[in-house]
Design a protein around this motif. Sequence first.
Motif, short mmCIF file in Angstrom:
data_model
loop_
_atom_site.label_atom_id
_atom_site.label_comp_id
_atom_site.label_asym_id
_atom_site.label_seq_id
_atom_site.Cartn_x
_atom_site.Cartn_y
_atom_site.Cartn_z
N SER A 26 -3.22 -0.44 1.28
CA SER A 26 -2.38 -0.86 2.27
C SER A 26 -2.00 0.45 3.12
O SER A 26 -2.34 1.20 2.18
CB SER A 26 -1.11 -1.86 2.46
N TYR B 108 5.26 0.56 0.25
CA TYR B 108 4.75 0.21 0.17
C TYR B 108 4.02 -1.16 0.43
O TYR B 108 5.09 -1.49 -0.74
CB TYR B 108 4.02 1.25 -0.65
N VAL B 109 4.01 -2.23 1.06
CA VAL B 109 4.26 -3.10 0.83
C VAL B 109 2.50 -3.82 0.08
O VAL B 109 1.32 -3.90 1.47
CB VAL B 109 4.10 -4.27 1.97
N LEU C 260 0.86 -9.57 -2.30
CA LEU C 260 1.83 -9.66 -3.02
C LEU C 260 2.64 -10.98 -3.28
O LEU C 260 2.26 -12.01 -3.23
CB LEU C 260 2.42 -9.47 -0.92
N ILE D 238 10.86 -4.96 -6.14
CA ILE D 238 11.44 -4.13 -5.66
C ILE D 238 11.52 -2.56 -6.61
O ILE D 238 12.04 -2.82 -7.58
CB ILE D 238 12.24 -4.20 -4.35
N ILE E 150 6.56 -4.43 -4.67
CA ILE E 150 6.39 -3.28 -3.31
C ILE E 150 7.36 -2.34 -3.66
O ILE E 150 8.02 -2.25 -5.05
CB ILE E 150 7.60 -3.66 -2.25
N ALA F 165 14.15 -4.66 2.47
CA ALA F 165 12.74 -5.05 2.22
C ALA F 165 13.11 -6.39 1.45
O ALA F 165 12.40 -7.84 1.61
CB ALA F 165 12.82 -3.86 1.02
N TYR G 144 10.69 -9.80 3.31
CA TYR G 144 9.70 -10.39 2.41
C TYR G 144 9.53 -11.41 1.14
O TYR G 144 9.46 -11.57 0.82
CB TYR G 144 8.58 -8.77 1.83
N GLY H 159 11.98 -11.09 -0.95
CA GLY H 159 11.64 -9.92 -2.71
C GLY H 159 12.57 -10.90 -3.42
O GLY H 159 13.53 -11.95 -3.42
#
Length: 308
Positions: free
Chosen positions: A22, A42-43, A47, A53, A83, A123, A127, A129
Motif C-alpha cells: 500500500s 499506512y494500512v 489487514l 495500531i 496499521i 484509526a 478500521y 482496530g
Amino acid sequence: MHLTAVTFAICAFATNAQQLSSKLTQVKDFGPNPRNVSMYIYVPKNLAAKPPILVVPHWCHGTAQQAFEYRPYASLGDQYGFISIYPDSPNKADQCWDVSSKETLTHEGGGDALGIVSMARWALQKYSGDKDRVFVTGTSSGAMMTNVLVGSYPDVFAAGSAWAGVPFGCFAGNGFGVWSDPCASGKLIRNGSEWAAIVKNAYPGHTGFRPKLQVLHGTADTVLYPQNFKEEIKQWTSVFGVSETPTHTTMDVPLKGWTRTKYGPNFEAYEAQGVTHDIPNQADLVMEYFDLKCTGNGTVCYSRTSGP
C-alpha cells in the motif's frame, strides 16, 4: 528545541527499500487536534481482522515521511497485518514535538499529544482496530513523546518503547516549544516518588492498567545525557510500584555491549555501552516487546487485557 541535526545518523541505520502493498496516506480530518499535527497512515493491503495500531512519532529535524521510510514498520505491517501511524510535527522551526506544555502533559488537555491520540482513535474506529493493542515507539524527540503518551494517556496505549529520550515531564515549561538545558544535560534529578507524582498528576482520576514501557539509552549520549536514562528508571519503577533494583539483568542483548535490566513485569531498560545519541533502532526488539508478530489464531496476544 535545539536537538542537533542527528537525523542523518538516526536514518543511517535503516533502509527505505521497502516493497510495500500500500502507500502512506494523509488524513486531514480525524478529530480534536488543537496544534494542527499532521496525520499520515499506512494500512496494509492484507489487514488483520482486528488490527493493532502502532504510532511512530519522528525525531527532531525529522518528518513523518522519514519515519515511514527509515523504519521498517510499514513492511512489517504488511507481514503481520497491523496499521502504522506517522504523525508530523507542526513545529516547523525544528520539527520537535511538544513535550513541555501543560496541555500535552495533561490527559485530554490538548497539545501535540491529544492530536496524536485522536489519530489512534480515528484509526481504531475506521478500521475496527483492537483498542487494547495500541502502541507507540520513537527515537529522541519521538522517545520523549512516547514517554508523554504512555503517561498522559494510559487508557489508550498498551505499551511504549522509547529510544534515547527523557522522563515524562522533564521538559515541562511555559509553552509548546520549550528547551530545557537542565533536563537535556542530565542536571534535573529527582527521586522516584517525585517523578511518579508528575506522571500521576497528568491523569489524577486514573486507576488500574498502565502501559508497560521499555527505555533504551546510550552511555555516550551528549545530546540527551545518560542521566536521563537513570531518571526514567526512577520514574517508571516508582509509577509501577517496584524496586529500582533490577529483578533480572542480561548482558549483550540485543547487541554486544548492551545490558537489559528488568524491573518487574511492566518496565525494562537497555543501557548501550559507548553508544551516542544516534542509537540504532532494533525493530525486532520493538516487535517482540509489543507482541506485534502475534496474529491470534488461537494464541493470546499481549494487550491491555492479557497483561505481560
